[in-house]
Design a protein around this motif. Structure first.
Motif, PDB file in Angstrom:
ATOM      1  N   SER A 186       9.490  81.768  74.771  1.00  0.00           N
ATOM      2  CA  SER A 186       8.598  81.133  75.530  1.00  0.00           C
ATOM      3  C   SER A 186       9.015  79.580  75.869  1.00  0.00           C
ATOM      4  O   SER A 186       8.360  78.777  76.798  1.00  0.00           O
ATOM      5  CB  SER A 186       7.181  80.608  74.852  1.00  0.00           C
ATOM      6  OG  SER A 186       7.089  79.992  73.637  1.00  0.00           O
ATOM      7  N   TYR A 187      10.073  79.239  75.370  1.00  0.00           N
ATOM      8  CA  TYR A 187      10.772  77.697  75.641  1.00  0.00           C
ATOM      9  C   TYR A 187      11.507  77.865  76.938  1.00  0.00           C
ATOM     10  O   TYR A 187      12.565  78.730  76.804  1.00  0.00           O
ATOM     11  CB  TYR A 187      11.359  77.253  74.280  1.00  0.00           C
ATOM     12  CG  TYR A 187      11.887  76.019  74.703  1.00  0.00           C
ATOM     13  CD1 TYR A 187      11.011  74.612  74.782  1.00  0.00           C
ATOM     14  CD2 TYR A 187      13.257  75.774  75.228  1.00  0.00           C
ATOM     15  CE1 TYR A 187      11.536  73.431  74.899  1.00  0.00           C
ATOM     16  CE2 TYR A 187      13.595  74.293  75.562  1.00  0.00           C
ATOM     17  CZ  TYR A 187      12.888  73.415  75.350  1.00  0.00           C
ATOM     18  OH  TYR A 187      13.172  71.865  75.739  1.00  0.00           O
ATOM     19  N   HIS A 188      11.424  77.349  77.968  1.00  0.00           N
ATOM     20  CA  HIS A 188      12.037  77.530  79.281  1.00  0.00           C
ATOM     21  C   HIS A 188      13.226  76.461  79.691  1.00  0.00           C
ATOM     22  O   HIS A 188      13.596  76.460  80.896  1.00  0.00           O
ATOM     23  CB  HIS A 188      10.966  77.862  80.537  1.00  0.00           C
ATOM     24  CG  HIS A 188      10.043  79.044  80.053  1.00  0.00           C
ATOM     25  ND1 HIS A 188      10.558  80.334  80.029  1.00  0.00           N
ATOM     26  CD2 HIS A 188       8.954  79.236  79.819  1.00  0.00           C
ATOM     27  CE1 HIS A 188       9.898  80.998  79.656  1.00  0.00           C
ATOM     28  NE2 HIS A 188       8.579  80.486  79.533  1.00  0.00           N
ATOM     29  N   LEU A 189      13.184  75.478  78.813  1.00  0.00           N
ATOM     30  CA  LEU A 189      14.377  74.518  79.321  1.00  0.00           C
ATOM     31  C   LEU A 189      15.602  74.720  78.373  1.00  0.00           C
ATOM     32  O   LEU A 189      15.527  75.063  77.311  1.00  0.00           O
ATOM     33  CB  LEU A 189      13.784  73.137  78.920  1.00  0.00           C
ATOM     34  CG  LEU A 189      12.757  72.503  80.109  1.00  0.00           C
ATOM     35  CD1 LEU A 189      12.316  70.751  79.388  1.00  0.00           C
ATOM     36  CD2 LEU A 189      13.448  72.485  81.469  1.00  0.00           C
ATOM     37  N   GLY A 190      16.709  74.480  78.878  1.00  0.00           N
ATOM     38  CA  GLY A 190      17.902  74.412  78.205  1.00  0.00           C
ATOM     39  C   GLY A 190      18.023  73.315  76.890  1.00  0.00           C
ATOM     40  O   GLY A 190      17.126  72.655  76.953  1.00  0.00           O
ATOM     41  N   GLU A 250       4.018  73.324  76.015  1.00  0.00           N
ATOM     42  CA  GLU A 250       3.857  74.637  76.585  1.00  0.00           C
ATOM     43  C   GLU A 250       4.103  75.935  75.793  1.00  0.00           C
ATOM     44  O   GLU A 250       3.205  76.696  75.392  1.00  0.00           O
ATOM     45  CB  GLU A 250       4.401  74.983  77.851  1.00  0.00           C
ATOM     46  CG  GLU A 250       3.861  74.353  79.078  1.00  0.00           C
ATOM     47  CD  GLU A 250       2.217  74.399  79.063  1.00  0.00           C
ATOM     48  OE1 GLU A 250       1.833  75.661  79.185  1.00  0.00           O
ATOM     49  OE2 GLU A 250       1.446  73.228  79.329  1.00  0.00           O
ATOM     50  N   SER A 251       5.288  75.617  74.950  1.00  0.00           N
ATOM     51  CA  SER A 251       5.623  76.997  73.968  1.00  0.00           C
ATOM     52  C   SER A 251       4.712  76.830  72.762  1.00  0.00           C
ATOM     53  O   SER A 251       4.169  77.715  72.378  1.00  0.00           O
ATOM     54  CB  SER A 251       7.048  76.622  73.843  1.00  0.00           C
ATOM     55  OG  SER A 251       7.474  77.543  72.839  1.00  0.00           O
ATOM     56  N   ILE A 289       9.944  63.388  79.056  1.00  0.00           N
ATOM     57  CA  ILE A 289       8.421  63.860  79.273  1.00  0.00           C
ATOM     58  C   ILE A 289       8.615  65.390  79.900  1.00  0.00           C
ATOM     59  O   ILE A 289       8.070  66.293  79.147  1.00  0.00           O
ATOM     60  CB  ILE A 289       7.922  63.156  80.226  1.00  0.00           C
ATOM     61  CG1 ILE A 289       7.568  61.692  79.923  1.00  0.00           C
ATOM     62  CG2 ILE A 289       6.761  63.844  80.841  1.00  0.00           C
ATOM     63  CD1 ILE A 289       7.010  60.803  80.545  1.00  0.00           C
ATOM     64  N   GLU A 290       9.614  65.895  80.428  1.00  0.00           N
ATOM     65  CA  GLU A 290       9.889  67.074  80.641  1.00  0.00           C
ATOM     66  C   GLU A 290      10.104  67.927  79.855  1.00  0.00           C
ATOM     67  O   GLU A 290       9.608  68.962  79.584  1.00  0.00           O
ATOM     68  CB  GLU A 290      11.084  67.412  81.930  1.00  0.00           C
ATOM     69  CG  GLU A 290      11.343  68.578  82.213  1.00  0.00           C
ATOM     70  CD  GLU A 290      12.623  68.936  83.036  1.00  0.00           C
ATOM     71  OE1 GLU A 290      12.772  69.691  83.754  1.00  0.00           O
ATOM     72  OE2 GLU A 290      13.467  67.931  83.330  1.00  0.00           O
ATOM     73  N   VAL A 291      10.989  67.668  78.723  1.00  0.00           N
ATOM     74  CA  VAL A 291      11.236  68.331  77.567  1.00  0.00           C
ATOM     75  C   VAL A 291      10.188  68.319  76.518  1.00  0.00           C
ATOM     76  O   VAL A 291       9.753  69.582  76.152  1.00  0.00           O
ATOM     77  CB  VAL A 291      12.278  67.441  76.519  1.00  0.00           C
ATOM     78  CG1 VAL A 291      12.697  68.113  75.324  1.00  0.00           C
ATOM     79  CG2 VAL A 291      13.783  67.557  77.450  1.00  0.00           C
ATOM     80  N   TRP A 292       9.482  67.347  76.340  1.00  0.00           N
ATOM     81  CA  TRP A 292       8.265  67.564  75.697  1.00  0.00           C
ATOM     82  C   TRP A 292       7.101  68.273  76.135  1.00  0.00           C
ATOM     83  O   TRP A 292       6.347  68.956  75.509  1.00  0.00           O
ATOM     84  CB  TRP A 292       7.775  65.954  75.193  1.00  0.00           C
ATOM     85  CG  TRP A 292       8.674  65.614  74.044  1.00  0.00           C
ATOM     86  CD1 TRP A 292       9.854  64.811  74.184  1.00  0.00           C
ATOM     87  CD2 TRP A 292       8.331  65.580  72.745  1.00  0.00           C
ATOM     88  NE1 TRP A 292      10.305  64.645  72.825  1.00  0.00           N
ATOM     89  CE2 TRP A 292       9.569  65.116  72.007  1.00  0.00           C
ATOM     90  CE3 TRP A 292       7.474  66.212  71.804  1.00  0.00           C
ATOM     91  CZ2 TRP A 292       9.635  64.869  70.688  1.00  0.00           C
ATOM     92  CZ3 TRP A 292       7.696  66.452  70.628  1.00  0.00           C
ATOM     93  CH2 TRP A 292       8.765  65.653  70.085  1.00  0.00           C
ATOM     94  N   THR A 300      20.718  75.769  71.656  1.00  0.00           N
ATOM     95  CA  THR A 300      20.342  77.194  72.317  1.00  0.00           C
ATOM     96  C   THR A 300      19.549  77.944  71.395  1.00  0.00           C
ATOM     97  O   THR A 300      19.317  77.462  70.061  1.00  0.00           O
ATOM     98  CB  THR A 300      21.713  77.981  72.595  1.00  0.00           C
ATOM     99  OG1 THR A 300      22.287  78.051  71.200  1.00  0.00           O
ATOM    100  CG2 THR A 300      22.783  77.048  73.521  1.00  0.00           C
ATOM    101  N   GLU A 301      18.941  78.859  71.802  1.00  0.00           N
ATOM    102  CA  GLU A 301      18.156  79.903  71.065  1.00  0.00           C
ATOM    103  C   GLU A 301      19.111  80.462  69.912  1.00  0.00           C
ATOM    104  O   GLU A 301      18.407  80.543  68.741  1.00  0.00           O
ATOM    105  CB  GLU A 301      17.659  80.926  71.921  1.00  0.00           C
ATOM    106  CG  GLU A 301      16.528  81.807  71.374  1.00  0.00           C
ATOM    107  CD  GLU A 301      16.024  83.044  72.132  1.00  0.00           C
ATOM    108  OE1 GLU A 301      15.724  83.894  71.561  1.00  0.00           O
ATOM    109  OE2 GLU A 301      15.634  82.575  73.481  1.00  0.00           O
TER     110      GLU A 301
END
Length: 161
Positions: A148-152, A92-93, A84-87, A124-125
């Motif tokens: 804008s994506y803030h998780l690894g 948000e992004s 859920i945290e990832v999604w 990774t980006e």
């Protein structure tokens, strides 16, 4: 929620990309080799369900599955809170992007943005940029989405038998 259906999306996305197989850390898997994951959480909390409904609403136009199917997919996760945290981070992004690209004529752009943010959630980006062939998005737009994506990265784990 990275189970059978998400594997299909990733396999489709990755297989459609031009990648250097010899440098790839990823393994292609044929659709017929995939086995749906069993449900490991018979129930989810109200808070989890609220988050899942939000995720479902945000991605519905680019990932059109039913709410019940979305909930079932999260029930298959060993740790639904982590997924859920990832999604939510993906959402948000994606919301930032769609706020600037919300017309009916922008749907294909939003679909490509969804694929990009989905891939970013697992790589990774730099890996995402190297493995993605942009067809509609500009490099600037892709960079904005990725920034804008803030998780690894959280790779899909596949169990082999």
């Amino acid at each position: 929620m990275k189970n059978y259906m998400f594997l299909l999306i990733i396999i489709t996305v990755v297989s459609c990309q031009r990648t250097k197989k010899e440098n790839s850390d990823y393994q292609e898997i044929k659709e017929e080799e995939l086995i749906p994951a069993p449900i490991v959480n018979e129930s989810l909390t109200d808070k989890q369900l609220d988050h899942i409904k939000t995720i479902h609403e945000i991605f519905l136009e680019v990932y059109p599955i039913s709410l019940d199917e979305t909930i079932t997919n999260f029930k298959k996760d060993q740790n639904p809170d982590s997924e859920i945290e990832v999604w939510l981070a993906m959402a948000e992004s994606y919301k930032i992007f769609i706020s600037k690209n919300n017309g009916d004529d922008q749907l294909e752009k939003r679909k490509e943005a969804f694929k990009l943010v989905l891939m970013r959630s697992m790589m990774t980006e730099e890996e995402t940029i190297n493995k993605t062939e942009l067809k509609i998005l500009t490099k600037k737009e892709a960079k904005e989405i990725l920034d804008s994506y803030h998780l690894g990265k959280k790779p899909i784990k596949i169990e082999t038998h």
